[in-house]
Structure formats: C-alpha cells, structure tokens
Design a protein around this motif. Sequence first.
Motif, short mmCIF file in Angstrom:
data_model
loop_
_atom_site.label_atom_id
_atom_site.label_comp_id
_atom_site.label_asym_id
_atom_site.label_seq_id
_atom_site.Cartn_x
_atom_site.Cartn_y
_atom_site.Cartn_z
N LEU A 339 0.84 -1.18 0.00
CA LEU A 339 0.00 0.00 0.00
C LEU A 339 0.89 1.24 0.00
CD1 LEU A 339 -2.70 -1.07 2.61
CD2 LEU A 339 -2.71 -1.39 0.12
N THR A 340 1.04 1.85 -1.16
CA THR A 340 1.81 3.08 -1.31
C THR A 340 1.02 4.04 -2.17
OG1 THR A 340 2.92 2.34 -3.34
CG2 THR A 340 3.96 1.72 -1.24
N ASP A 341 1.44 5.31 -2.16
CA ASP A 341 0.80 6.29 -3.04
C ASP A 341 0.92 5.86 -4.49
OD1 ASP A 341 -0.21 8.00 -1.18
OD2 ASP A 341 1.54 9.30 -1.12
N GLN A 342 2.05 5.26 -4.84
CA GLN A 342 2.25 4.79 -6.21
C GLN A 342 1.16 3.80 -6.61
OE1 GLN A 342 5.62 2.21 -6.59
NE2 GLN A 342 4.91 1.39 -8.54
N LYS A 343 0.86 2.85 -5.72
CA LYS A 343 -0.09 1.80 -6.04
C LYS A 343 -1.53 2.25 -5.91
CE LYS A 343 3.19 -1.42 -6.31
NZ LYS A 343 3.54 -2.12 -7.56
N MET A 344 -1.79 3.18 -4.99
CA MET A 344 -3.17 3.47 -4.61
C MET A 344 -3.61 4.90 -4.89
SD MET A 344 -4.17 0.57 -3.40
CE MET A 344 -5.69 1.03 -2.58
N LEU A 345 -2.77 5.70 -5.55
CA LEU A 345 -3.10 7.11 -5.72
C LEU A 345 -4.42 7.31 -6.45
CD1 LEU A 345 -2.19 9.98 -5.24
CD2 LEU A 345 -0.94 9.90 -7.40
N LEU A 346 -4.70 6.45 -7.43
CA LEU A 346 -5.94 6.62 -8.18
C LEU A 346 -7.17 6.22 -7.38
CD1 LEU A 346 -4.84 5.37 -11.71
CD2 LEU A 346 -4.88 7.68 -10.80
N MET A 347 -6.94 5.65 -6.21
CA MET A 347 -8.07 5.30 -5.36
C MET A 347 -8.31 6.38 -4.31
SD MET A 347 -8.88 2.32 -6.59
CE MET A 347 -9.78 1.36 -5.39
N ARG A 348 -7.55 7.48 -4.39
CA ARG A 348 -7.73 8.58 -3.45
C ARG A 348 -8.81 9.53 -3.96
NH1 ARG A 348 -3.14 8.52 -0.16
NH2 ARG A 348 -4.34 9.85 1.23
N ALA A 349 -9.00 10.62 -3.25
CA ALA A 349 -9.96 11.67 -3.64
C ALA A 349 -11.35 11.10 -3.91
CB ALA A 349 -9.45 12.42 -4.87
N GLY A 350 -11.76 10.16 -3.05
CA GLY A 350 -13.08 9.56 -3.21
C GLY A 350 -13.13 8.46 -4.23
N GLY A 351 -12.00 8.13 -4.84
CA GLY A 351 -11.98 7.13 -5.90
C GLY A 351 -12.37 5.75 -5.44
N LEU A 352 -11.93 5.37 -4.25
CA LEU A 352 -12.26 4.04 -3.75
C LEU A 352 -13.76 3.89 -3.54
CD1 LEU A 352 -11.55 1.25 -2.70
CD2 LEU A 352 -10.97 2.28 -0.48
N GLN A 353 -14.38 4.92 -2.96
CA GLN A 353 -15.83 4.85 -2.73
C GLN A 353 -16.58 4.78 -4.06
OE1 GLN A 353 -17.54 4.53 0.35
NE2 GLN A 353 -19.02 3.94 -1.21
N LYS A 354 -16.13 5.55 -5.05
CA LYS A 354 -16.78 5.52 -6.36
C LYS A 354 -16.60 4.14 -7.01
CE LYS A 354 -16.17 10.48 -7.16
NZ LYS A 354 -15.45 11.52 -7.92
N THR A 355 -15.44 3.55 -6.81
CA THR A 355 -15.20 2.20 -7.33
C THR A 355 -16.15 1.20 -6.69
OG1 THR A 355 -12.86 2.68 -7.76
CG2 THR A 355 -13.47 0.37 -7.52
N LEU A 356 -16.31 1.31 -5.38
CA LEU A 356 -17.20 0.39 -4.66
C LEU A 356 -18.66 0.60 -5.07
CD1 LEU A 356 -15.47 0.50 -1.17
CD2 LEU A 356 -15.66 -1.50 -2.66
N ASP A 357 -19.03 1.82 -5.38
CA ASP A 357 -20.39 2.08 -5.85
C ASP A 357 -20.65 1.39 -7.19
OD1 ASP A 357 -20.87 3.60 -3.60
OD2 ASP A 357 -20.48 5.53 -4.60
N VAL A 358 -19.66 1.46 -8.10
CA VAL A 358 -19.80 0.75 -9.37
C VAL A 358 -19.92 -0.75 -9.13
CG1 VAL A 358 -18.62 0.14 -11.53
CG2 VAL A 358 -18.59 2.52 -10.72
N LEU A 359 -19.09 -1.28 -8.24
CA LEU A 359 -19.12 -2.71 -7.94
C LEU A 359 -20.46 -3.11 -7.35
CD1 LEU A 359 -15.54 -3.25 -6.45
CD2 LEU A 359 -16.34 -3.84 -8.73
N LYS A 360 -20.99 -2.28 -6.46
CA LYS A 360 -22.26 -2.61 -5.81
C LYS A 360 -23.39 -2.68 -6.84
CE LYS A 360 -22.80 -1.28 -1.69
NZ LYS A 360 -22.96 -0.52 -0.42
N SER A 361 -23.34 -1.82 -7.85
CA SER A 361 -24.39 -1.83 -8.88
C SER A 361 -24.34 -3.10 -9.71
CB SER A 361 -24.24 -0.61 -9.79
OG SER A 361 -23.09 -0.72 -10.61
N LYS A 362 -23.23 -3.82 -9.67
CA LYS A 362 -23.07 -5.07 -10.42
C LYS A 362 -23.05 -6.28 -9.49
CE LYS A 362 -22.50 -2.76 -14.26
NZ LYS A 362 -23.50 -2.80 -15.35
#
Length: 512
Positions: A339-362
């Motif tokens: 878990l580093t900024d390199q690996k997870m930066l795109l999941m910041r700024a609410g990105g992880l929650q938005k990703t989980l919302d997409v997953l939940k819809s499927k």
Amino acid sequence: MRILMVAAENDAIAGMKVGGVADVIRDIPQALAKLEQTLDVIVPDYGLIIDREPHQWVANIQVSFKGQSEHVGLYKLTKQNGETNVQQWLVKHDLFAIGGKGQVYCNDPDNRPFASDATKFALFSAAVTEALHQQALPRPDYIHLHDWHSACVAVLMKSAPCYHDIAQIPRVFTVHNIALQGIRPFKDDDSAFETWFPHLSYNGEVICDPRYPHCFNPMRAAINLCDKVHVVSPSYAQEVIQPSQPELGFFGGEGIEADLQHAQARGRLSGILNGCEYGVQYNSDTSLDDFYLVAEKEILRWAGQNSVLQSAHYLASQRLLGWQNTPSEGPLVTSVGRLTDQKMLLMRAGGLQKTLDVLKSKDARLIILGSGDQTLEQELTKVMAINDNFLFLNGFALGLSNQIYSLGDLFLMPSSFEPCGISQMLAMRAGQPCLVHAVGGLKDTVLDMENGFAFTGESLKLQLNALLASLEQALNIYSDHPEQWHAIAEKAKQTRFTWQDSAKKYLTQLYI
C-alpha cells in the motif's frame, strides 16, 4: 562469464523479501545460470538470516567507515537451491540490524528520510567493495548493482584510489523504483556522505541531487558512474527520460531525467521487462469457503502480533462472517500488493468509494490484501466499515495471496506509475484478467480488450474517470458476454513473460 549482483533484498533466502526487487534477485540469477553464466549474489544479513541458513564463514573484512575500522563478516550459504553456478553470499554487521532483527528497512521520521537505511547500506557497499579488493569475493567480469542501496559501490570504485585494481570492472545499474533515491546530506549529519567516507575525494557535480545540490543522491550517482543503466520495462525506459508532472498524473524521471536522457543518448540505457515463473500450479478446487478459512486464520495471526486489537482486523473478521452468511453470485474483484501512493493514488480523492459504488451496482465484491502506508491502511479500514461489499485484509501471506489470484474474476492495479509490476503477471498466470493504468510495465503486459483492460488519462481526475468507465465495461462483459470474457481470461492465462527471455536480453544489452 561471472556476474556479481549486489542488492538489499533476495527472495532466494527466507525472510529477505519486501518488494518486487526480491523476486528479481531470486529469479534472474537462475535464468542467467541456465545460459551458462556464473552468478554471485550478495545481500546484508540483517542480524537474523545467518542464524536460519546453513553457511560457511569466508573472511572478516576490515572496512574504513565513519573514520574508524569496522569488522564485517563475509559468509557464503552452503545449502544449494536451483542452479549450482549460483552462489549466495551474506555480509554480517550489527548495523545491518539497526531496525530490529530481520528488518530489511527502517522507518525513519519524515525530517530525516532514509537516515538509518542510507548509513547501513553505505557500510554494506563499502564492505562489498573491500571484499572485492581483498579478493575475498571471486573477481567478477561484471558487477550488477540494484537500486540506490548498492550505489556506493560505484562511487567507491570510481573515487577511491585504493580500489584502482577493481575500478575497471564494468558496472551495471538497475533502477527498480526511481521514486526512492536514498537522498542524504553531504555533511553536517550523522547520516551523511562525508561522515561515512571522510577522506574520500569525489566529484560532487556527478553525485549530488540536482534539486538539492548540498545532498548526495545515490541513485543519480550510480546512473552516472555505471557503464550500463537498466530499467525494468521498455515503456518505463521512455517514461523516466521525461520530467514528472504530478499535477497531470504523470510520473517520470523524478528529478534525474536529464541524467537518464544522457545515458539514453549514449546507448547506456536499456528497458528490459522482468519475467515471471510459470511452474506454479494453482489449486483449481479452491473454493471461497477454503479462502474464508485461511483468511480467518491469518487475521487471527496478525491480530495476535499486537497487544491491542486493530480495527482493520476486527472489521475484516466481521466482514468474512457476513459474506459467509450472505453469499454473492456476482464477480469477485481483487488487488494484492504494498500500500503506497504509487499503487493506490488513483483510489484517493473519493476514488475508492466511487469504485465500490460501481461494484455494488453489479453485485460485485472487492478484496484488497496488503500493508504499507499507515494513512492508506487507515483510509481503507474506514471505507471497509461502511461498505459491505469490501474486504480489506491488512497484512500479507503467500498462501492467502495465491488463493486470491486463483479465485478472483478481475484484478485491479491502478498504479500511478509502475516500473514493471509483478502482481499483474501473477494474476494473469492464474487466469485472472487485470484492469490496469497503462503505464510502464503494465502497458507492456496488459493489452486492452485482449488479455485484460487498460485505461489512461492526462490528469488525476481523467484517470479516475477512465478507471471507473473501464471497470464498468469489464463488469458488463463479465455478466453479459461470457464467451468474450472467457476468451480474455484464457488469453491472460496463456500470456508469457519468461525470465529466460529477460536473461537473453541481459546478455546482449547489459553485459557487453
């Protein structure tokens, strides 16, 4: 031809792995040995490894360091694993265990980055150089240095007159992660270049940091003082010669791009993709129930390592129980890694929650296995607490990761930059397509809509939007076009990145 590899990690020895460099140091010597080369691989002992491994004492090396003579032990391991023309070496000194027995790296405060590690790796480099000078190590035809931890070998060979006898041995330097450069002051600190080597004359213009000229930059020094420079994928070789633009979501040479441009212009820079071992057999009969059982055992083991129960472990245990009681027919999305900024930066700024919302819809669920940056660990734990389709396993276990690779339907690797990457290769090896940011080694291994899914974007916001769109596209194919999904998964499983191919390129591009 005899090659000496100098590194901080080596997964050929138990307890010597932190990141992907350990896999490289484990595998590439074996691949080169199969091509009839002789390899010596040397790493620090970290105060623990010699106690675990059969070994033979070779010599006590007197090393001039910080103005005094240090006694460093040189050992070779006697247990042979793999090719007989690969010899593992260890150097032993109390300083190598400064972070605790068996700890490869230290966690220094932000106001003194790399201080403990830079000092111990400077001594390690000095010991290796002196061992070569004293002929305690076999004289190699090439010295191959890996990342900033071994860079002082090149500096000492080039700058110290006493090493004129070995100064002409060709040197190769591999950049595994240019974001970590080991920068320290030249002087006025206990962990400073002139403190380590007080009588050494050096060319500061060649080894200083271009942004902080009063500081020594080990990575830049090795790039400038080695005959060949190697980065671990062809696309990354093109990225590191460009300046980083983090505001646009691009990470390139991180301040030393001019030196890499110079190396490229003179034919000294090569991009050779790392390989992957394909002899591993995954258990096709592994079920989610098997995974739940192993995961619960690992969570208990992790929890037992602290006197206070961590929220991540408690919540993960509860989530496992909830998933067992409410099975899902939807796809399982996975991610494994540090878990580093390199690996997870795109999941910041609410990105992880938005990703989980997409997953939940499927009706999809996400599992992330990893540890590292404490801020990211806390953020992932908070998000897990409010999303019942997310399981965060805050730790690492090889058996657990193998189960995740084999059970997952889609592997997520949204790195901001990726020199090569190994996790995507491991997931593909198990037949799990990957969704990646098309940079560095990810661009060279995952082809959009062929053996996986890839996205790009010219800013962090656009990258995040592209990630979500690519994720939705992949999940739609999974649910609505099973034949197409099967073809992509099968292509991922059949894709090969072998160490033998890499080793052949080493011989034609690096050792010449």
